[in-house]
Scaffold this active site. Structure first.
Site, short mmCIF file in Angstrom:
data_model
loop_
_atom_site.label_atom_id
_atom_site.label_comp_id
_atom_site.label_asym_id
_atom_site.label_seq_id
_atom_site.Cartn_x
_atom_site.Cartn_y
_atom_site.Cartn_z
N GLU A 177 20.39 87.87 -2.99
CA GLU A 177 19.82 86.52 -2.64
C GLU A 177 20.88 85.61 -1.96
OE1 GLU A 177 17.29 87.94 -6.10
OE2 GLU A 177 19.47 88.13 -5.55
N GLY B 80 14.30 91.02 -7.45
CA GLY B 80 13.47 90.83 -8.35
C GLY B 80 13.17 92.27 -9.03
N ALA C 76 11.25 90.15 -4.72
CA ALA C 76 10.15 89.39 -4.67
C ALA C 76 9.57 89.29 -3.36
CB ALA C 76 10.66 87.92 -5.17
N GLU D 179 15.93 92.70 -11.22
CA GLU D 179 15.90 92.19 -12.33
C GLU D 179 14.65 92.78 -13.27
OE1 GLU D 179 16.66 87.66 -11.08
OE2 GLU D 179 15.10 88.64 -9.95
#
Length: 270
Positions: free
Chosen positions: A135, A112, A67, A115
């Site tokens: 994270e 992300g 992200a 993911e």
């Protein structure tokens, strides 16, 4: 296709190639990229002529570094909740696509980005790929489905270790853990390998492929009996369908099958 666009879409016969195109930001996922990525995959999914999608990242260093932290910085809890739920829904839409989505991982896939890999049907990794959910080292936690998909993919202890320590997986370890069914390939061979796999799938019965993906999606969270019931219904339709008539006839005649594109669903354009 405009090179300045954040997501590029190319068509190669029945295969659509979708490229996250922010190499200067290591292909990080911001709101625009996520929206365009979703649109590209769902447009391909709705096109009866498309039978597989390959998702990759622009450049040689990153599939997707996660992200966009600049976009997340300073968010309050309410706005962060909305942003994260939007990201989750987009990856869930990609995961639910009825054509296979192959992630061609050409470099780092972190946060992300990892993911997104986990939401794909399966990935193909270059030998230079590196995957992780780092994270916790930033005082954050995965928010696009990593805490749910990674344990399902490699087991709870290994997933917990990766998330709690922020450790990365190299391509060989990811292969040994079962994150990819394909041995890692040289970077120069990544796209040709991923595209060849997509073309191999595209040569199968398109309704059969969509039905298999539907059954897999149902069985992901359903109990065994519900999954078996879904499988029986879909398999019975396959047995009675014109596609299997062609497949069986071609097998008996010792020739390649000539599968036609499936008819669009009601409400879809041909």
């Amino acid at each position: 296709m405009t090179p300045s666009e954040s997501v590029l879409v190319e068509w190669s016969g029945p295969v659509t190639i979708v490229t996250v195109n922010r190499p200067e930001a290591y292909n990080a996922l911001n709101a625009e990229v996520l929206s365009r990525l979703r649109a590209a995959v769902l447009d391909a999914d709705a096109d009866p002529a498309v039978r597989a999608v390959v998702v990759t990242g622009s450049g040689e260093k990153a599939f997707c570094a996660g992200a966009d932290l600049k976009e997340l910085a300073g968010m309050g809890a309410d706005r962060a909740h909305e942003t994260l739920r939007t990201g989750q829904r987009i990856l869930r839409d990609i995961e639910r696509a009825t054509v296979p989505v192959i992630a061609a991982v050409n470099g780092v896939a972190l946060g992300g980005g990892f993911e997104l890999v986990l939401a794909s049907t399966f990935p193909v990794l270059s030998t230079g790929a590196s995957l992780g959910l780092p994270e916790s080292g930033l005082g954050l936690m995965p928010g696009y489905g990593g805490t749910q998909r990674l344990p399902r993919a490699i087991g709870a202890p290994a997933a917990a270790h990766l998330m709690l320590t922020g450790a990365r997986l190299d391509a060989q370890r990811a292969y040994r853990l079962g994150l990819t069914p394909i041995p890692p390939v040289a970077p120069a061979d990544l796209m040709s390998t991923a595209t060849a796999l997509a073309e191999k799938i595209a040569a199968q019965g398109p309704i059969a492929v969509r039905s298999i993906l539907t059954a897999l999606e149902c069985g992901r969270d359903a109990g065994l009996d519900a999954g078996l019931q879904m499988e029986t219904g879909l398999a019975a339709l396959a047995v009675a369908g014109a596609e299997s008539d062609e497949g069986i006839t071609a097998f008996l005649e010792r020739r390649p099958p000539r599968f036609t594109d499936p008819a669009p669903s009601p409400g879809e354009s041909a």
